[in-house]
Design a protein around this motif. Structure first.
Motif, PDB file in Angstrom:
ATOM      1  N   VAL A  63       0.845  -1.195   0.000  1.00  0.00           N
ATOM      2  CA  VAL A  63       0.000   0.000   0.000  1.00  0.00           C
ATOM      3  C   VAL A  63       0.877   1.241   0.000  1.00  0.00           C
ATOM      4  CG1 VAL A  63      -1.890  -1.143   1.226  1.00  0.00           C
ATOM      5  CG2 VAL A  63      -0.126   0.065   2.529  1.00  0.00           C
ATOM      6  N   LYS A  64       0.324   2.297  -0.544  1.00  0.00           N
ATOM      7  CA  LYS A  64       1.007   3.585  -0.513  1.00  0.00           C
ATOM      8  C   LYS A  64       0.543   4.342   0.715  1.00  0.00           C
ATOM      9  CE  LYS A  64       1.661   4.095  -5.515  1.00  0.00           C
ATOM     10  NZ  LYS A  64       1.427   4.972  -6.701  1.00  0.00           N
ATOM     11  N   VAL A  65       1.466   4.858   1.458  1.00  0.00           N
ATOM     12  CA  VAL A  65       1.124   5.636   2.650  1.00  0.00           C
ATOM     13  C   VAL A  65       2.242   6.636   2.921  1.00  0.00           C
ATOM     14  CG1 VAL A  65       2.078   3.825   4.131  1.00  0.00           C
ATOM     15  CG2 VAL A  65       0.542   5.526   5.093  1.00  0.00           C
ATOM     16  N   LEU A 116      -0.144  -2.407  11.726  1.00  0.00           N
ATOM     17  CA  LEU A 116      -0.893  -1.164  11.900  1.00  0.00           C
ATOM     18  C   LEU A 116      -0.009  -0.096  12.542  1.00  0.00           C
ATOM     19  CD1 LEU A 116      -3.486   0.392  11.587  1.00  0.00           C
ATOM     20  CD2 LEU A 116      -4.204  -0.421  13.845  1.00  0.00           C
ATOM     21  N   GLY A 117       0.842  -0.504  13.470  1.00  0.00           N
ATOM     22  CA  GLY A 117       1.763   0.457  14.071  1.00  0.00           C
ATOM     23  C   GLY A 117       2.651   1.106  13.034  1.00  0.00           C
ATOM     24  N   ARG A 118       3.100   0.322  12.070  1.00  0.00           N
ATOM     25  CA  ARG A 118       3.954   0.862  10.999  1.00  0.00           C
ATOM     26  C   ARG A 118       3.174   1.790  10.078  1.00  0.00           C
ATOM     27  NH1 ARG A 118       5.666  -5.183  10.797  1.00  0.00           N
ATOM     28  NH2 ARG A 118       7.455  -5.191  12.210  1.00  0.00           N
ATOM     29  N   LEU A 119       1.922   1.417   9.793  1.00  0.00           N
ATOM     30  CA  LEU A 119       1.085   2.274   8.953  1.00  0.00           C
ATOM     31  C   LEU A 119       0.841   3.621   9.633  1.00  0.00           C
ATOM     32  CD1 LEU A 119      -1.566  -0.334   7.746  1.00  0.00           C
ATOM     33  CD2 LEU A 119      -0.013   0.948   6.257  1.00  0.00           C
ATOM     34  N   VAL A 120       0.534   3.598  10.908  1.00  0.00           N
ATOM     35  CA  VAL A 120       0.283   4.837  11.648  1.00  0.00           C
ATOM     36  C   VAL A 120       1.547   5.687  11.695  1.00  0.00           C
ATOM     37  CG1 VAL A 120      -0.165   5.762  13.960  1.00  0.00           C
ATOM     38  CG2 VAL A 120      -1.630   3.956  13.023  1.00  0.00           C
ATOM     39  N   ALA A 121       2.684   5.043  11.939  1.00  0.00           N
ATOM     40  CA  ALA A 121       3.944   5.789  11.979  1.00  0.00           C
ATOM     41  C   ALA A 121       4.201   6.490  10.653  1.00  0.00           C
ATOM     42  CB  ALA A 121       5.102   4.844  12.311  1.00  0.00           C
ATOM     43  N   ASP A 301      -6.311  10.196  14.585  1.00  0.00           N
ATOM     44  CA  ASP A 301      -6.442  10.896  13.312  1.00  0.00           C
ATOM     45  C   ASP A 301      -5.700  10.167  12.202  1.00  0.00           C
ATOM     46  OD1 ASP A 301      -8.029  12.803  14.457  1.00  0.00           O
ATOM     47  OD2 ASP A 301      -6.455  14.325  14.647  1.00  0.00           O
ATOM     48  N   ALA A 302      -4.564   9.567  12.541  1.00  0.00           N
ATOM     49  CA  ALA A 302      -3.813   8.791  11.552  1.00  0.00           C
ATOM     50  C   ALA A 302      -4.607   7.561  11.128  1.00  0.00           C
ATOM     51  CB  ALA A 302      -2.456   8.380  12.121  1.00  0.00           C
ATOM     52  N   ILE A 303      -5.230   6.889  12.091  1.00  0.00           N
ATOM     53  CA  ILE A 303      -6.043   5.709  11.775  1.00  0.00           C
ATOM     54  C   ILE A 303      -7.236   6.112  10.912  1.00  0.00           C
ATOM     55  CG2 ILE A 303      -7.513   3.895  12.754  1.00  0.00           C
ATOM     56  CD1 ILE A 303      -5.614   3.942  15.213  1.00  0.00           C
ATOM     57  N   ASN A 304      -7.875   7.220  11.247  1.00  0.00           N
ATOM     58  CA  ASN A 304      -9.017   7.682  10.449  1.00  0.00           C
ATOM     59  C   ASN A 304      -8.599   8.059   9.038  1.00  0.00           C
ATOM     60  OD1 ASN A 304     -11.158   7.330  12.279  1.00  0.00           O
ATOM     61  ND2 ASN A 304     -10.604   9.195  13.374  1.00  0.00           N
ATOM     62  N   HIS A 305      -7.397   8.583   8.891  1.00  0.00           N
ATOM     63  CA  HIS A 305      -6.873   8.860   7.544  1.00  0.00           C
ATOM     64  C   HIS A 305      -6.731   7.552   6.770  1.00  0.00           C
ATOM     65  CE1 HIS A 305      -4.423  10.658   4.350  1.00  0.00           C
ATOM     66  NE2 HIS A 305      -3.619   9.608   4.495  1.00  0.00           N
ATOM     67  N   LEU A 306      -6.228   6.515   7.442  1.00  0.00           N
ATOM     68  CA  LEU A 306      -6.068   5.205   6.800  1.00  0.00           C
ATOM     69  C   LEU A 306      -7.427   4.605   6.448  1.00  0.00           C
ATOM     70  CD1 LEU A 306      -3.290   3.795   9.170  1.00  0.00           C
ATOM     71  CD2 LEU A 306      -2.975   4.469   6.777  1.00  0.00           C
ATOM     72  N   ASN A 309      -8.882   6.520   3.368  1.00  0.00           N
ATOM     73  CA  ASN A 309      -8.137   6.369   2.122  1.00  0.00           C
ATOM     74  C   ASN A 309      -7.904   4.918   1.712  1.00  0.00           C
ATOM     75  OD1 ASN A 309      -7.098   9.241   1.168  1.00  0.00           O
ATOM     76  ND2 ASN A 309      -7.084   9.219   3.413  1.00  0.00           N
ATOM     77  N   GLY A 310      -8.526   3.983   2.424  1.00  0.00           N
ATOM     78  CA  GLY A 310      -8.522   2.598   1.976  1.00  0.00           C
ATOM     79  C   GLY A 310      -7.417   1.700   2.487  1.00  0.00           C
ATOM     80  N   GLN A 311      -6.353   2.272   3.080  1.00  0.00           N
ATOM     81  CA  GLN A 311      -5.269   1.401   3.550  1.00  0.00           C
ATOM     82  C   GLN A 311      -5.715   0.532   4.730  1.00  0.00           C
ATOM     83  OE1 GLN A 311      -5.000   4.801   3.390  1.00  0.00           O
ATOM     84  NE2 GLN A 311      -3.039   5.430   2.500  1.00  0.00           N
ATOM     85  N   TYR A 312      -6.599   1.066   5.546  1.00  0.00           N
ATOM     86  CA  TYR A 312      -7.104   0.326   6.701  1.00  0.00           C
ATOM     87  C   TYR A 312      -7.847  -0.934   6.252  1.00  0.00           C
ATOM     88  CZ  TYR A 312     -10.211  -0.540  10.770  1.00  0.00           C
ATOM     89  OH  TYR A 312     -10.924  -1.097  11.812  1.00  0.00           O
ATOM     90  N   ALA A 313      -8.722  -0.787   5.252  1.00  0.00           N
ATOM     91  CA  ALA A 313      -9.477  -1.939   4.742  1.00  0.00           C
ATOM     92  C   ALA A 313      -8.531  -2.987   4.148  1.00  0.00           C
ATOM     93  CB  ALA A 313     -10.488  -1.485   3.699  1.00  0.00           C
TER      94      ALA A 313
END
Length: 341
Positions: A63-65, A116-121, A301-306, A309-313
């Protein structure tokens, strides 16, 4: 819950079969702290691989983040200036797939929680440093400031809010795992546990709930036997040999075990679920930071951004946990009540 999973040790969830031996071997390889880089293998700037080195537990998904300046601007000055986000995971000694365990390279901590920790970071523009410890020491790390935020299947509870602040990110459901041939089902009624022997992880939310049910049954003149085992393999052997009737742990781990055990001599199944927050509230798993640290808001807020924008799903889908998605990350949402936390 563990699911809370937590007052004391995170998920020492049950593995329902020795058939996961190859994965269990890699789990046991976990030593101490694990400093896992955001990018693995061929990842380039702005991309992250979900499910990397998972030993088949996840579908690798890139994923792009990238950093979101408006969100990273919310970070406490002390965290922003050091440039790292120390992510705590309580996976020692053996880990709990698919939540957190040592990957196929025998050193990288992988699983839903570190991912998820890495995505949020990445959204916060920080380098993730994943620190692995026992469940008890996970909270010691947060208390001491050696860990910025724990992503370790921690349940949001009102008791914990006395010391910590939360950013929710997944539904917290517990489940009973039994042998497939068993005819027993929980059916949402603690009275169905009468006469049963159930394994649970010590110091976890599921233990608190199970012991509460045990006390209720005792008042009714009925018996529930609770057993504790040193690790997942021991619990699996106890289940397959008939020493216990069921194990009680986080739904993600139970779902994973059932899938992995489907073609083994001792297949298992899910015999019923229960909210980690009890009968009247949907439990929530949350990123956990020291109270007053100022980290819960930017992390949420970082999680809500994910999410937006689809990265969370994609993260949940990669680990086959889409059914535990939340619509939004909340800061300090209602948690497990004080009378049961």
């Amino acid at each position: 819950m563990r699911t809370l999973s937590p007052n004391s040790r995170l998920l020492r969830v049950v593995t329902a079969s020795v058939a996961v031996a190859s994965l269990a071997t890699s789990l046991a390889a976990c030593g101490g702290d694990s400093d896992a880089a955001t990018r693995t293998r061929s990842d380039s700037a702005g991309t992250l691989t979900i499910g990397a080195l998972s030993n088949g537990a996840a579908k690798e998904t890139r994923v792009k983040v990238s950093e979101v300046k408006s969100i990273s601007a919310e970070l406490p000055k002390s965290v922003a200036e050091k440039g790292t986000l120390v992510v705590g995971v309580g996976a020692l000694p053996a880990g709990s797939a698919p939540l957190n365990y040592v990957g196929q390279d025998q050193k990288t901590l992988t699983g839903t929680e570190p991912d998820l920790g890495r995505l949020v970071a990445a959204v916060l523009g920080l380098k993730p440093v994943v620190k692995n410890s026992t469940w008890e020491n996970l909270f010691v790390g947060v208390d001491s400031g050696k860990v910025d935020v724990a992503f370790s299947n921690v349940t949001d509870t009102e008791e914990r809010k006395k010391k910590y602040e939360f950013a929710s990110y997944r539904k917290d459901n517990l489940a009973f795992e039994v042998l497939k041939k068993s005819t027993w089902n929980f059916d949402g009624d603690y009275r169905n546990l009468a006469g049963r022997t159930v394994a649970v992880g010590a110091g976890t939310n599921q233990e608190k709930i199970l012991l509460e049910w045990k006390a209720k049954l005792a008042k009714e003149g009925k018996k529930l036997t609770v057993k504790y085992y040193q690790d997942n393999n021991a619990t699996a052997l106890a289940l397959s040999s008939g020493k216990i009737d069921a194990s009680f742990g986080p739904n993600p781990a139970v779902a994973y075990h059932v899938t992995q055990n489907a073609k083994t001599p001792h297949p298992t199944r899910n015999a019923g679920q229960f909210s980690g927050a009890g009968a009247t509230l949907q439990g929530l798993i949350a990123a956990t930071a020291k109270k007053g640290s100022g980290l819960a808001k930017p992390v949420a807020d970082a999680i809500n951004h994910l999410i937006e924008n689809g990265q969370y799903a994609k993260w949940l889908a990669a680990w086959n946990l889409s059914n535990e998605a939340v619509g939004t990350s909340q800061v300090n949402p209602p948690g497990l009540p004080l009378d049961n936390s």
